[in-house]
Design an enzyme around this catalytic site. Structure first.
Site, short mmCIF file in Angstrom:
data_model
loop_
_atom_site.label_atom_id
_atom_site.label_comp_id
_atom_site.label_asym_id
_atom_site.label_seq_id
_atom_site.Cartn_x
_atom_site.Cartn_y
_atom_site.Cartn_z
N HIS A 53 0.02 8.68 -21.80
CA HIS A 53 0.64 7.85 -22.53
C HIS A 53 0.96 8.60 -23.91
O HIS A 53 0.41 9.72 -24.47
CB HIS A 53 -0.62 6.86 -23.24
N SER A 75 4.32 1.91 -27.06
CA SER A 75 2.72 1.49 -26.97
C SER A 75 2.87 0.31 -27.88
O SER A 75 2.96 -0.58 -27.38
CB SER A 75 2.21 2.71 -27.71
N ASP A 106 -1.92 7.15 -17.63
CA ASP A 106 -2.13 6.43 -18.98
C ASP A 106 -3.08 5.38 -18.37
O ASP A 106 -2.87 4.39 -17.56
CB ASP A 106 -0.89 5.79 -19.33
#
Length: 310
Positions: free
Chosen positions: A281, A153, A251
């Site tokens: 995600h 991320s 995501d």
């Protein structure tokens, strides 16, 4: 395929977020309560905390040694958390699994976070730690070959940014970059990528939450037009290290990661791109205990060995 049924079940039971503005201190405290005790974590040969004395200042790091070997490849890991969450502890299990699977000595970086630390403090800490690791290669038992950097991320944002900084500085020791569902474009226009609309609601990370979650970082001076903030804005990607780019089907950030992988490949960078079906995600941190997704660590190991490339 649909969202993995176990992920869907867990997401359905998540409580609604509290009303009002985000509270970093409260959210961090909540994360830390989810960290398992030491006796429930994956055992390794050695895990120790130390301080990396970098050009950016002292940076807390945690070093994971998988075996009693004398020499290792190095993997420097940057945790995710929208630049204001995450810590050495919340992502301890990710670093442990990376060490076990890859056989590398893993250095997890406790970089400074927003809003307390303004941009580019966290990025400087990450890049500084990579340089520190090479300067202290003998102490770290580095075999002088593999020097990988990995992140999930926002940690993936730092991975991409660090490779650019290193290239511009003429620092060519980084051999691999691993980006797990990276955030690469911090201009959160919902129409910029189809996945921002397709996966806008119901999959954990929601498109409407991207701006407020990243506001602490952006408000600290991080300009979305700056390639150090939005690495997809970097015009020239030639000469960057080989990349493994992992995305998740459900995501909002999926398409920017896949676009970045294509742009790297067009620039002549060896790229392995993988989209994990049924995943959302955060799956490397949150759902790697599901067998379908635990393979991400073995895939990372194969990438570092040179077993996979496309």
């Amino acid at each position: 395929m649909p969202l993995h049924p176990r992920i869907a079940e867990i997401l359905a039971d998540l409580p609604a977020p509290p009303p009002g503005p985000l509270d970093p201190a409260a959210m961090r405290a909540g994360e830390e309560t989810q960290v398992p005790p030491l006796d429930q974590r994956l055992p390794l040969h050695d895990v120790r905390d130390t301080i990396a004395d970098t050009a950016a200042g002292p940076v807390p790091v945690r070093i994971y040694t998988p075996t009693d070997a004398e020499r290792f490849g190095l993997l420097i890991y940057f945790h995710g958390g929208a630049f204001f969450l995450g810590s050495l502890d919340t992502h301890d299990h990710v670093a442990r699994h990376l060490a076990q699977a890859t056989g590398c000595r893993v250095v997890s970086v406790g970089y400074r976070r927003a809003p307390e630390a303004a941009f580019p403090a966290g990025l400087d800490d990450c890049y500084g730690t990579v340089r520190w690791a090479t300067d202290h290669g003998d102490e770290l038992g580095w075999d002088g070959t593999t020097l990988a950097i990995a992140g999930d991320s926002s940690g993936g944002t730092f991975v991409a940014a660090v490779t650019g900084l290193a290239h511009d500085d003429g620092f060519d020791r980084i051999t691999h970059q691993v980006l797990y569902y990276p955030s690469l474009d911090l201009d959160f226009d919902a129409d910029r990528y189809p996945s921002m609309r397709e996966n806008a609601v119901g999959y954990g990370l929601e498109t409407a939450g991207l701006a407020p979650f990243n506001a602490f970082y952006l408000d600290s001076g991080a300009d979305p037009a700056d390639p150090r903030v939005s690495p997809i804005k970097r015009e020239d990607l030639t000469g960057l290290p080989a990349a493994l780019v992992v995305t998740a089907e459900f995501d909002p950030l999926r398409d920017e990661g896949e676009l970045y992988a294509r742009r790297l490949e067009e620039a002549g960078v060896p790229v392995t791109a993988r989209r994990y079906a049924g995943a959302n995600h955060g799956f490397v941190q949150n759902f790697s205990w599901i067998p379908d997704y635990a393979q991400v660590f073995e895939e990372t190991a194969a990438f570092l060995r040179g077993d996979t490339h496309e």
